[in-house]
Design an enzyme around this catalytic site. Sequence first.
Site, PDB file in Angstrom:
ATOM      1  N   GLU A 185     -52.473  -2.484  -4.140  1.00 35.26           N
ATOM      2  CA  GLU A 185     -51.353  -2.394  -5.072  1.00 35.26           C
ATOM      3  C   GLU A 185     -51.643  -1.347  -6.149  1.00 35.26           C
ATOM      4  O   GLU A 185     -52.744  -1.263  -6.677  1.00 35.26           O
ATOM      5  CB  GLU A 185     -51.151  -3.766  -5.717  1.00 35.26           C
ATOM      6  CG  GLU A 185     -50.116  -3.830  -6.805  1.00 35.26           C
ATOM      7  CD  GLU A 185     -50.119  -5.168  -7.518  1.00 35.26           C
ATOM      8  OE1 GLU A 185     -49.147  -5.451  -8.239  1.00 35.26           O
ATOM      9  OE2 GLU A 185     -51.106  -5.923  -7.366  1.00 35.26           O
ATOM     10  N   HIS A 186     -50.630  -0.547  -6.460  1.00 34.36           N
ATOM     11  CA  HIS A 186     -50.756   0.392  -7.573  1.00 34.36           C
ATOM     12  C   HIS A 186     -50.426  -0.327  -8.876  1.00 34.36           C
ATOM     13  O   HIS A 186     -49.392  -0.989  -8.983  1.00 34.36           O
ATOM     14  CB  HIS A 186     -49.800   1.576  -7.395  1.00 34.36           C
ATOM     15  CG  HIS A 186     -49.723   2.472  -8.602  1.00 34.36           C
ATOM     16  ND1 HIS A 186     -50.533   3.565  -8.768  1.00 34.36           N
ATOM     17  CD2 HIS A 186     -48.933   2.410  -9.715  1.00 34.36           C
ATOM     18  CE1 HIS A 186     -50.254   4.157  -9.920  1.00 34.36           C
ATOM     19  NE2 HIS A 186     -49.288   3.472 -10.510  1.00 34.36           N
ATOM     20  N   LEU A 187     -51.303  -0.201  -9.850  1.00 33.55           N
ATOM     21  CA  LEU A 187     -51.051  -0.752 -11.181  1.00 33.55           C
ATOM     22  C   LEU A 187     -51.079   0.387 -12.202  1.00 33.55           C
ATOM     23  O   LEU A 187     -51.902   1.295 -12.101  1.00 33.55           O
ATOM     24  CB  LEU A 187     -52.114  -1.797 -11.550  1.00 33.55           C
ATOM     25  CG  LEU A 187     -52.173  -3.050 -10.687  1.00 33.55           C
ATOM     26  CD1 LEU A 187     -53.326  -3.952 -11.127  1.00 33.55           C
ATOM     27  CD2 LEU A 187     -50.855  -3.820 -10.726  1.00 33.55           C
TER      28      LEU A 187
ATOM     29  N   ASP B 183     -69.847  -6.437 -10.640  1.00 38.20           N
ATOM     30  CA  ASP B 183     -70.170  -5.057 -11.032  1.00 38.20           C
ATOM     31  C   ASP B 183     -69.339  -4.688 -12.257  1.00 38.20           C
ATOM     32  O   ASP B 183     -68.714  -3.628 -12.306  1.00 38.20           O
ATOM     33  CB  ASP B 183     -69.901  -4.098  -9.866  1.00 38.20           C
ATOM     34  CG  ASP B 183     -70.432  -2.689 -10.131  1.00 38.20           C
ATOM     35  OD1 ASP B 183     -71.297  -2.535 -11.023  1.00 38.20           O
ATOM     36  OD2 ASP B 183     -69.975  -1.744  -9.465  1.00 38.20           O
TER      37      ASP B 183
END
Length: 256
Positions: free
Chosen positions: A89-91, A217
């Site tokens: 998904e692009h955020l 991380d």
Amino acid sequence: MEDELKRALGTAVLRPTGHTGAGCISQGQSYDTDHGRVFVKSSSRSEARRMFEGEMASLEAIWKTQVIKVPKPIKVIDLPGGSTAFAMEHLEMRGLNRHSALLGTQLADLHLHNQKLGEKLKREGSTVGKGQGQMEVQFVDQFGFHTVTCCGYLPQVNDWQSDWVTFFARQRIQPQMDMVEKESGDREARELWAQLQLKIPSFFCDVEIIPALLHGDLWGGNVAEDDSGPIIFDPASFYGHADTLSFLLLRLQKYE
């Protein structure tokens, strides 16, 4: 590359948006598709598929908790020429600023999520989850993860262990010490590690440790925010002890 991405994503439209991202390991590009906007990371490294599969599994695990925002993972894709891509998904992310305090709260919620599932399971004496069907997130009573994850391109083996000390010593510290010995042949470091291994169990003997889902991380480069709140990304997740570093520092002060 774009034809392969279209087939893998099931879209007739794959239009670059101009949003890009790059690091020392992979390149990133956002696209508009028939199903909405996606962000695609790609890498030609031989370790890329293992790295992206670990990241996808980590994002899935965190996303299912619904306590902190992450890009929803979509698919790992093999590309011509031996490269690998990972679509998610692009955020619309920007640097963390207004939501830094909320990030701390939500990370605490993430770390407590598995413990709360266990408590609910004990109260109800039955399966914990959503609805009456198969549960979305299961209580985990061991330390590790169901797949290898990577910090950068370095693999982290996450074989399940019933004991935190065993997991921490064998699968986190020992690989680091093996690399030190391989690269520098530091005999003193090897001897000190042998001594420390004998003491580690005593550091945790009076503590009940319930496995917590960790990002794995987390640093300033892997956090961001949008209008709705904080976002974390690029995880290398596993179930571990959320407070090991601070806990060990406090215990080690006794030996100074």
